[in-house]
Design an enzyme around this catalytic site. Structure first.
Site, short mmCIF file in Angstrom:
data_model
loop_
_atom_site.label_atom_id
_atom_site.label_comp_id
_atom_site.label_asym_id
_atom_site.label_seq_id
_atom_site.Cartn_x
_atom_site.Cartn_y
_atom_site.Cartn_z
CG ASP A 10 -47.54 1.74 -10.87
OD1 ASP A 10 -46.66 1.30 -10.10
OD2 ASP A 10 -48.30 0.99 -11.50
CB SER A 11 -43.66 0.20 -12.72
OG SER A 11 -44.65 -0.59 -12.08
CB CYS A 73 -44.85 2.17 -7.84
SG CYS A 73 -43.78 0.81 -8.33
CD GLU A 152 -49.66 -4.66 -16.52
OE1 GLU A 152 -49.84 -4.24 -17.67
OE2 GLU A 152 -49.50 -3.89 -15.55
CB CYS A 184 -47.70 -5.81 -5.71
SG CYS A 184 -47.61 -5.64 -7.50
CG HIS A 186 -50.39 -5.01 -11.01
ND1 HIS A 186 -49.50 -3.98 -10.82
CD2 HIS A 186 -50.50 -5.17 -12.34
CE1 HIS A 186 -49.10 -3.54 -12.00
NE2 HIS A 186 -49.68 -4.25 -12.94
N1 DGL Z 1 -46.10 -1.31 -9.50
C1 DGL Z 1 -45.28 -2.39 -9.00
C2 DGL Z 1 -45.39 -2.47 -7.50
O1 DGL Z 1 -46.33 -1.98 -6.89
C3 DGL Z 1 -45.67 -3.72 -9.60
C4 DGL Z 1 -45.31 -3.92 -11.04
C5 DGL Z 1 -43.82 -3.88 -11.32
O2 DGL Z 1 -43.10 -4.83 -11.03
O3 DGL Z 1 -43.39 -2.87 -11.86
O4 DGL Z 1 -44.52 -3.01 -6.87
#
Ligand code: DGL
Length: 271
Positions: A10-11, A73, A152, A184, A186
């Site tokens: 993931d990011s 992600c 976050e 997303c 999150h």
């Molecule tokens: N993990 C990213 C997603 O699911 C969200 C956070 C980001 O913008 O990196 O799209």
């Protein structure tokens, strides 16, 4: 039988919302998790950047003999999945297709909303995947970048948070959707607040859960499940192990020790 680890990327830490159900569903599997916190948010990056970051992480996993990669992600799934599938030596699953499938099954009126990052919305990956499965579905995609910092920072309550969520979801009010994809990583964390804003008639879809089912099915069909073993779980972050460990331990309800792998090390590490 294959005891090699399943690899998740993931990011940032958001993808742990996908790792957690994976650990519950596949308790014998060892796992690797890479949170690319140095490059967060992917949702504000150019597509080629997201492809490059994701590919570097995929190669890192390949050097650690992963048997499958799950792109935990949405943004990387939307932008980088085809490249990773052709360039890496193991099967790669993204969250967009399983999430779209679940949404199409859940919707009765063919009106489906998607909330996601700006980059995911701009790619129209969800709209295209949903329309592949249901050509008459009307897909309303809304970028909600303001929700990500809330998660976050661990801000899940209070009037200011509710107001911000209401403002982000405003474009969906009156749209008639009966199903909403949480596009997303999150957003499952704040799904109660989203549900409260949209009301009980809208079904929320978490693509992560559907992706784990798809992974389980593939591993079973190809006889690649781990069998009885004591699994290990390795965590890597490109930026801030202390933050990763704090949030990771809280979300996963287990001790998380993260190793720092800087972006430079990542690109030099395994080539
Ligand atoms: N993990 C990213 C997603 O699911 C969200 C956070 C980001 O913008 O990196 O799209």
């Amino acid at each position: 039988m294959n005891s090699a680890p399943l690899a998740f990327m993931d990011s940032g830490v958001g993808g742990l919302t996908i790792l957690k159900p994976a650990m519950a569903r596949l308790p014998s599997e060892s796992t690797l998790f890479f949170g690319d916190e140095a490059h967060l948010p992917y949702g504000e990056k150019q597509p080629q950047q997201v492809i490059d970051y994701s590919l570097a992480i995929g190669r890192f996993f390949a050097a650690r003999h992963a048997k499958m990669m799950i792109i935990a992600c949405n943004t990387a799934s939307a932008l980088a999945l085809p490249t990773l599938q052709t360039q890496l030596p193991f099967p790669v699953l993204g969250v967009v297709e399983p999430g779209s499938q679940t949404a199409v099954q859940a919707s009765s009126n063919h009106k489906i909303g998607v909330i996601a990052t700006r980059a995911t919305v701009t790619s129209h990956a969800y709209r295209d995947a949903i329309n592949q499965l249901d050509p008459v579905a009307e897909v309303v995609e809304v970028a909600c970048p303001t929700f990500i910092p809330l998660v976050e920072k661990g801000q899940y309550s209070g009037q200011a948070v509710r107001d911000l969520i209401a403002a982000g979801l405003q474009p969906l009010q009156g749209s008639g959707i009966d199903t909403l994809v949480l596009g997303c990583t999150h957003f499952p964390i704040i799904q109660d607040l989203i549900q409260a804003e949209l009301g009980p008639k809208v079904t929320l879809v978490d693509p992560g859960a559907a992706t784990i089912e798809q992974a389980t099915q593939w591993l079973t069909e190809h006889e690649q499940l781990a069998g009885n073993q004591t699994p290990y779980h390795d965590y890597y972050t490109s930026s801030d192990p202390a933050h990763f460990q704090r949030v990771g331990s809280e979300w996963l309800k287990r001790k998380v020790e993260a190793q720092l792998v800087t972006p430079n090390q990542l690109t030099q590490d395994d080539q």
